[in-house]
Design a protein around this motif. Structure first.
Motif, PDB file in Angstrom:
ATOM      1  N   TYR A  40       0.840  -1.211   0.000  1.00 16.86           N
ATOM      2  CA  TYR A  40       0.000   0.000   0.000  1.00 16.86           C
ATOM      3  C   TYR A  40       0.868   1.251   0.000  1.00 16.86           C
ATOM      4  O   TYR A  40       0.585   2.215  -0.712  1.00 16.86           O
ATOM      5  N   SER A  47      -5.312   3.024  -1.792  1.00 16.53           N
ATOM      6  CA  SER A  47      -5.813   1.971  -2.669  1.00 16.53           C
ATOM      7  C   SER A  47      -6.715   2.606  -3.718  1.00 16.53           C
ATOM      8  O   SER A  47      -7.474   3.516  -3.407  1.00 16.53           O
ATOM      9  N   SER A 224      -2.707 -15.188   1.967  1.00 18.33           N
ATOM     10  CA  SER A 224      -2.165 -14.712   3.245  1.00 18.33           C
ATOM     11  C   SER A 224      -2.311 -15.851   4.240  1.00 18.33           C
ATOM     12  O   SER A 224      -2.443 -16.999   3.846  1.00 18.33           O
TER      13      SER A 224
HETATM   14  C1  LIG Z   1     -12.182 -14.102  -1.806  1.00 16.11           C
HETATM   15  C2  LIG Z   1     -11.566 -12.752  -1.560  1.00 16.11           C
HETATM   16  C3  LIG Z   1     -11.758 -11.601  -2.282  1.00 16.11           C
HETATM   17  C4  LIG Z   1     -12.658 -11.452  -3.506  1.00 16.11           C
HETATM   18  C5  LIG Z   1     -14.067 -11.100  -3.126  1.00 16.11           C
HETATM   19  C6  LIG Z   1     -14.258  -9.628  -2.801  1.00 16.11           C
HETATM   20  O1  LIG Z   1     -13.833  -8.793  -3.619  1.00 16.11           O
HETATM   21  O2  LIG Z   1     -14.777  -9.311  -1.744  1.00 16.11           O
HETATM   22  C7  LIG Z   1     -10.974 -10.557  -1.679  1.00 16.11           C
HETATM   23  C8  LIG Z   1     -10.941  -9.229  -2.115  1.00 16.11           C
HETATM   24  C9  LIG Z   1     -10.104  -8.232  -1.610  1.00 16.11           C
HETATM   25  N1  LIG Z   1      -9.110  -8.372  -0.689  1.00 16.11           N
HETATM   26  C10 LIG Z   1      -8.547  -7.138  -0.475  1.00 16.11           C
HETATM   27  C11 LIG Z   1      -7.510  -6.850   0.436  1.00 16.11           C
HETATM   28  C12 LIG Z   1      -7.079  -7.722   1.430  1.00 16.11           C
HETATM   29  N2  LIG Z   1      -7.493  -9.014   1.636  1.00 16.11           N
HETATM   30  C13 LIG Z   1      -6.838  -9.530   2.749  1.00 16.11           C
HETATM   31  C14 LIG Z   1      -7.001 -10.795   3.294  1.00 16.11           C
HETATM   32  C15 LIG Z   1      -7.838 -11.815   2.794  1.00 16.11           C
HETATM   33  N3  LIG Z   1      -8.610 -11.777   1.647  1.00 16.11           N
HETATM   34  C16 LIG Z   1      -9.287 -12.980   1.509  1.00 16.11           C
HETATM   35  C17 LIG Z   1     -10.178 -13.319   0.472  1.00 16.11           C
HETATM   36  C18 LIG Z   1     -10.648 -12.423  -0.497  1.00 16.11           C
HETATM   37  N4  LIG Z   1     -10.316 -11.093  -0.601  1.00 16.11           N
HETATM   38  C19 LIG Z   1      -8.936 -13.798   2.620  1.00 16.11           C
HETATM   39  C20 LIG Z   1      -9.465 -15.190   2.870  1.00 16.11           C
HETATM   40  C21 LIG Z   1      -8.030 -13.081   3.405  1.00 16.11           C
HETATM   41  C22 LIG Z   1      -7.369 -13.527   4.712  1.00 16.11           C
HETATM   42  C23 LIG Z   1      -7.962 -12.813   5.879  1.00 16.11           C
HETATM   43  C24 LIG Z   1      -9.453 -13.096   6.021  1.00 16.11           C
HETATM   44  O3  LIG Z   1      -9.815 -14.261   6.241  1.00 16.11           O
HETATM   45  O4  LIG Z   1     -10.236 -12.150   5.883  1.00 16.11           O
HETATM   46  C25 LIG Z   1      -6.003  -8.506   3.273  1.00 16.11           C
HETATM   47  C26 LIG Z   1      -5.175  -8.624   4.556  1.00 16.11           C
HETATM   48  C27 LIG Z   1      -3.726  -8.720   4.292  1.00 16.11           C
HETATM   49  C28 LIG Z   1      -3.371  -9.989   3.547  1.00 16.11           C
HETATM   50  O5  LIG Z   1      -3.259 -10.985   4.234  1.00 16.11           O
HETATM   51  O6  LIG Z   1      -3.247  -9.941   2.328  1.00 16.11           O
HETATM   52  C29 LIG Z   1      -6.137  -7.384   2.458  1.00 16.11           C
HETATM   53  C30 LIG Z   1      -5.444  -6.056   2.575  1.00 16.11           C
HETATM   54  C31 LIG Z   1      -9.196  -6.160  -1.314  1.00 16.11           C
HETATM   55  C32 LIG Z   1      -8.908  -4.654  -1.352  1.00 16.11           C
HETATM   56  C33 LIG Z   1      -7.751  -4.317  -2.219  1.00 16.11           C
HETATM   57  C34 LIG Z   1      -7.461  -2.853  -2.181  1.00 16.11           C
HETATM   58  O7  LIG Z   1      -7.250  -2.294  -1.093  1.00 16.11           O
HETATM   59  O8  LIG Z   1      -7.482  -2.226  -3.249  1.00 16.11           O
HETATM   60  C35 LIG Z   1     -10.169  -6.848  -2.010  1.00 16.11           C
HETATM   61  C36 LIG Z   1     -11.160  -6.290  -3.002  1.00 16.11           C
END
Ligand SMILES: CC1=C(CCC(=O)O)c2cc3nc(cc4[nH]c(cc5[nH]c(cc1n2)c(C)c5CCC(=O)O)c(CCC(=O)O)c4C)C(CCC(=O)O)=C3C
Ligand SMILES: [Fe+2]
Length: 342
Positions: A40, A47, A224
């Motif tokens: 970031y 973002s 992650s």
């Molecule tokens: C399936 C899925 C989608 C697609 C569906 C949807 O679009 O909703 C998605 C989208 C996104 N994920 C995003 C960012 C992050 N996801 C993280 C962590 C996690 N994602 C998970 C899954 C998903 N994530 C999971 C299982 C985790 C582990 C922690 C937990 O079980 O929750 C972390 C924590 C750090 C890391 O560990 O990477 C971050 C920063 C951003 C925003 C990006 C931006 O800021 O532009 C978006 C759109």
């Protein structure tokens, strides 16, 4: 309508509190958070996701007006301002008694579907009496307009490869990895699980078919969680090694798991995966996600019209039409439970 999304930081000081919101109670190691914070900060702590959502909302508002539908659109996120709780409070203050919710994820699964249901239920609970009824729109991974957006984006990306690389380039779809246990728990229990990875595979199949590509791969990105916990594999970067080892010299990557070119796309694909391909001397092109495509706005309005009675539910697969529930109820008992302890 309520546009319900993930949220992202809008300045360096937002990065850590945002990451803490995302990972609260999820057992993501501290080192991983520090590493992601760096991604970031590489972009000034901003973002692109909120701005991309605002643009997509403006396009949907224009399309609603053009189709004569009088419906204001509110914007609320799970993890950062504008928070969904505040959006729901504003809706109630404006006298909204019932709203359709568009979640910015096309798929089932805990993170992609059920957690948005939890957001809806929490925002209504925080609001208390007077909270609007909230009806979430269905999964759209197999909507013809969604598939068309990606198919065209793949064709455009393909043409950005050097001409002599186009003939033999490999098409690779990616989606956000999730814990294997979460994928097994995805979908109504009686359907055998893995709804998330099966829907991703189906969307990839539909896009590839529309592009006339018979051979392609579906891989995962942005893993992650602790290393000893199994997540969906292979990772896109490892997969580029595999392709290279098998003699591939060019790759077209299509992030079919996402609707916008947010940070996980910009960093993990345009930066990490592209750089890795470059080191191996492979040509690399990434397809755009659909949120900036006019057809995406048309799809959202079509999903709305399914509820207003003016549009049939168009879909290209025979997967059950899940995701559409009232006030954050799960699709079925035990559907898309979060990953259990490893
Ligand atoms: C399936 C899925 C989608 C697609 C569906 C949807 O679009 O909703 C998605 C989208 C996104 N994920 C995003 C960012 C992050 N996801 C993280 C962590 C996690 N994602 C998970 C899954 C998903 N994530 C999971 C299982 C985790 C582990 C922690 C937990 O079980 O929750 C972390 C924590 C750090 C890391 O560990 O990477 C971050 C920063 C951003 C925003 C990006 C931006 O800021 O532009 C978006 C759109
Ligand atoms: Fe994520």
């Amino acid at each position: 309508m309520l546009w319900l999304s993930f949220g992202g930081p809008e300045g360096p000081q937002d990065v850590m509190p945002f990451l803490e919101n995302v990972t609260r109670g999820r057992g993501v190691p501290r080192e991983r958070l520090a590493e992601v914070a760096e991604h970031y900060h590489h972009f000034g702590g901003v973002s692109p996701i909120n701005e991309l959502n605002r643009k997509a909302i403006a396009a949907v508002e224009a399309e609603l007006r053009a189709q004569g539908v009088d419906m204001p659109v509110y914007f609320g996120n799970r993890n950062w301002t504008p928070y969904v709780e505040d959006a729901v409070r504003r809706m109630a203050a404006d006298g909204v008694g019932r709203a359709l919710v568009f979640p910015t994820s096309a798929y089932g699964g805990y993170s992609a579907c059920r957690q948005y249901d939890e957001d809806i239920a929490r925002a209504r609970e925080v609001m208390g009496d007077g909270a609007p009824d909230l009806v979430k729109l269905r999964h759209f991974f197999d909507h013809p307009l969604f598939v068309e957006c990606f198919a065209d984006a793949v064709r455009v990306a393909w043409m950005r490869l050097p001409e002599h690389e186009r003939g033999a380039a490999r098409l690779v779809f990616t989606a956000h990895s999730i814990p294997d246990s979460a994928d097994r728990a995805a979908g109504p229990p009686q359907d055998g699980g893995r709804l998330y990875s099966r829907q991703v595979a189906e969307a990839a199949r539909l896009v590839a078919r529309q592009c006339g590509v018979a051979d392609y791969d579906v891989v995962w990105q942005s893993r992650s969680g602790p290393a000893h916990v199994p997540w969906l594999e292979p990772d896109i970067v490892d997969h580029i090694d595999t392709l290279h080892g098998a003699g591939a010299t060019a790759v077209v990557v299509c992030p079919v798991g996402f609707v916008s070119d947010h940070l996980e796309v910009e960093w993990d694909l345009d930066n990490e995966a592209a750089e890795h391909a470059g080191e191996l001397g492979m040509a690399f092109a990434r397809a755009l996600t659909p949120s900036g495509d006019a057809r995406f706005a048309r799809m959202v309005v079509e999903l709305v019209r399914e509820h207003l009675g003016g549009a049939p539910a168009r879909k290209l697969s025979d997967f059950p039409r899940a995701g559409c529930t009232l006030n954050g109820a799960p699709c079925a008992a035990g559907c898309c439970e979060p990953a259990g302890a490893p």
